[in-house]
Design a protein around this motif. Structure first.
Motif, PDB file in Angstrom:
ATOM      1  N   LEU A 254     -28.612   7.601  70.146  1.00 45.59           N
ATOM      2  CA  LEU A 254     -29.112   7.490  71.512  1.00 45.59           C
ATOM      3  C   LEU A 254     -29.766   8.808  71.920  1.00 45.59           C
ATOM      4  O   LEU A 254     -29.244   9.885  71.614  1.00 45.59           O
ATOM      5  CB  LEU A 254     -27.971   7.178  72.483  1.00 45.59           C
ATOM      6  CG  LEU A 254     -27.115   5.949  72.174  1.00 45.59           C
ATOM      7  CD1 LEU A 254     -26.014   5.812  73.216  1.00 45.59           C
ATOM      8  CD2 LEU A 254     -27.961   4.697  72.104  1.00 45.59           C
ATOM      9  N   ASP A 255     -30.896   8.710  72.632  1.00 47.25           N
ATOM     10  CA  ASP A 255     -31.527   9.918  73.154  1.00 47.25           C
ATOM     11  C   ASP A 255     -30.878  10.310  74.485  1.00 47.25           C
ATOM     12  O   ASP A 255     -29.908   9.678  74.926  1.00 47.25           O
ATOM     13  CB  ASP A 255     -33.047   9.741  73.262  1.00 47.25           C
ATOM     14  CG  ASP A 255     -33.469   8.696  74.281  1.00 47.25           C
ATOM     15  OD1 ASP A 255     -32.629   8.258  75.106  1.00 47.25           O
ATOM     16  OD2 ASP A 255     -34.655   8.305  74.265  1.00 47.25           O
ATOM     17  N   GLU A 256     -31.426  11.330  75.143  1.00 46.54           N
ATOM     18  CA  GLU A 256     -30.831  11.836  76.386  1.00 46.54           C
ATOM     19  C   GLU A 256     -30.794  10.787  77.492  1.00 46.54           C
ATOM     20  O   GLU A 256     -29.981  10.863  78.402  1.00 46.54           O
ATOM     21  CB  GLU A 256     -31.598  13.067  76.910  1.00 46.54           C
ATOM     22  CG  GLU A 256     -31.547  14.262  75.986  1.00 46.54           C
ATOM     23  CD  GLU A 256     -32.807  14.378  75.142  1.00 46.54           C
ATOM     24  OE1 GLU A 256     -33.546  13.377  74.984  1.00 46.54           O
ATOM     25  OE2 GLU A 256     -33.048  15.477  74.624  1.00 46.54           O
ATOM     26  N   ARG A 257     -31.685   9.797  77.434  1.00 48.40           N
ATOM     27  CA  ARG A 257     -31.730   8.739  78.451  1.00 48.40           C
ATOM     28  C   ARG A 257     -30.880   7.535  78.066  1.00 48.40           C
ATOM     29  O   ARG A 257     -30.871   6.542  78.769  1.00 48.40           O
ATOM     30  CB  ARG A 257     -33.175   8.305  78.699  1.00 48.40           C
ATOM     31  CG  ARG A 257     -34.039   9.429  79.285  1.00 48.40           C
ATOM     32  CD  ARG A 257     -35.485   9.032  79.363  1.00 48.40           C
ATOM     33  NE  ARG A 257     -35.943   8.702  78.013  1.00 48.40           N
ATOM     34  CZ  ARG A 257     -36.889   7.820  77.730  1.00 48.40           C
ATOM     35  NH1 ARG A 257     -37.485   7.150  78.677  1.00 48.40           N
ATOM     36  NH2 ARG A 257     -37.254   7.596  76.490  1.00 48.40           N
ATOM     37  N   GLY A 258     -30.190   7.621  76.922  1.00 49.89           N
ATOM     38  CA  GLY A 258     -29.351   6.515  76.471  1.00 49.89           C
ATOM     39  C   GLY A 258     -30.105   5.418  75.755  1.00 49.89           C
ATOM     40  O   GLY A 258     -29.556   4.350  75.506  1.00 49.89           O
ATOM     41  N   GLN A 259     -31.353   5.684  75.385  1.00 47.42           N
ATOM     42  CA  GLN A 259     -32.167   4.710  74.662  1.00 47.42           C
ATOM     43  C   GLN A 259     -31.872   4.786  73.161  1.00 47.42           C
ATOM     44  O   GLN A 259     -31.754   5.877  72.604  1.00 47.42           O
ATOM     45  CB  GLN A 259     -33.666   4.975  74.893  1.00 47.42           C
ATOM     46  CG  GLN A 259     -34.081   4.872  76.342  1.00 47.42           C
ATOM     47  CD  GLN A 259     -33.901   3.471  76.876  1.00 47.42           C
ATOM     48  OE1 GLN A 259     -34.375   2.498  76.287  1.00 47.42           O
ATOM     49  NE2 GLN A 259     -33.193   3.349  77.981  1.00 47.42           N
TER      50      GLN A 259
END
Length: 196
Positions: free
Chosen positions: A52-57
């Motif tokens: 997951l990236d910083e945005r939760g994607q």
């Protein structure tokens, strides 16, 4: 496990749409479906890690299995060979089943993070050897060769048309590279024996 950009965690229900989109784009529309990933949610033998990236994607995923010799043989569908026979002597076999990274996240080390996370899971589940089937396209590019070799895996066997054996499509695998099924690409068996 995380670094400054990604969090590596176990697959959860809310990750399924992102994982499925990446899987279809990078591995082909018939390689893994929703049911395959749902099995990772409740199994001790099959598991999936997502990045997951910083945005939760969801930006990537990797699936692995920990199996005994008979189920591993049935799952891998390898032809008779000395490499297959050596692999099947292990009491527990770890299989790196699938991994894919979203195009915008490729090339930044995310694949390495996922492979290391799965390696640790397989080690904790008692695997004595880990194998992976890489994809060698008809133009000769092996998708995960560098990643696997950097992590101690050795190429053992190359099988043309392998992906047609493992997908559930009567006409053969709908490969993202081959213009139409059946796929003519190779499956390349990589092995790594785990240290105690």
């Amino acid at each position: 496990m995380n670094n400054s950009h990604y969090l590596i965690i176990d697959l959860a229900e809310e990750h399924l749409p992102g994982v499925l989109a990446i899987c279809r784009q990078e591995l082909g529309e018939d390689y893994h479906g929703e049911e395959d990933f749902r099995r990772c949610l409740s199994s001790e033998r099959r598991f999936c890690q997502v990045a997951l990236d910083e945005r939760g994607q969801v930006r990537g995923f990797a699936v692995a299995l920990a199996l005994g010799p008979e189920p591993a043989h049935e799952f891998l569908k390898l032809p008779a060979s000395p490499a297959r026979d050596r692999l099947l002597t292990a009491e527990k076999i770890g299989i790196l089943d699938a991994a894919a990274i979203a195009p915008e996240a490729q090339g930044g080390g995310l694949g390495r993070l996922l492979v290391r996370a799965l390696y640790q899971k397989l080690l904790s589940r008692g695997a004595g050897v880990v194998c992976a089937m890489a994809w060698r396209t008809v133009d000769g590019h092996t998708n995960a060769a560098k990643l696997l070799e950097e992590n101690g895996f050795v190429e053992e066997l190359s099988i043309q048309g392998y992906w047609n054996r493992v997908v559930d499509s009567p006409e053969g695998h709908h490969c993202p590279v081959c213009p139409e099924p059946p796929c003519q690409c190779h499956g390349v068996l990589y092995l790594r024996h785990l240290e105690e």
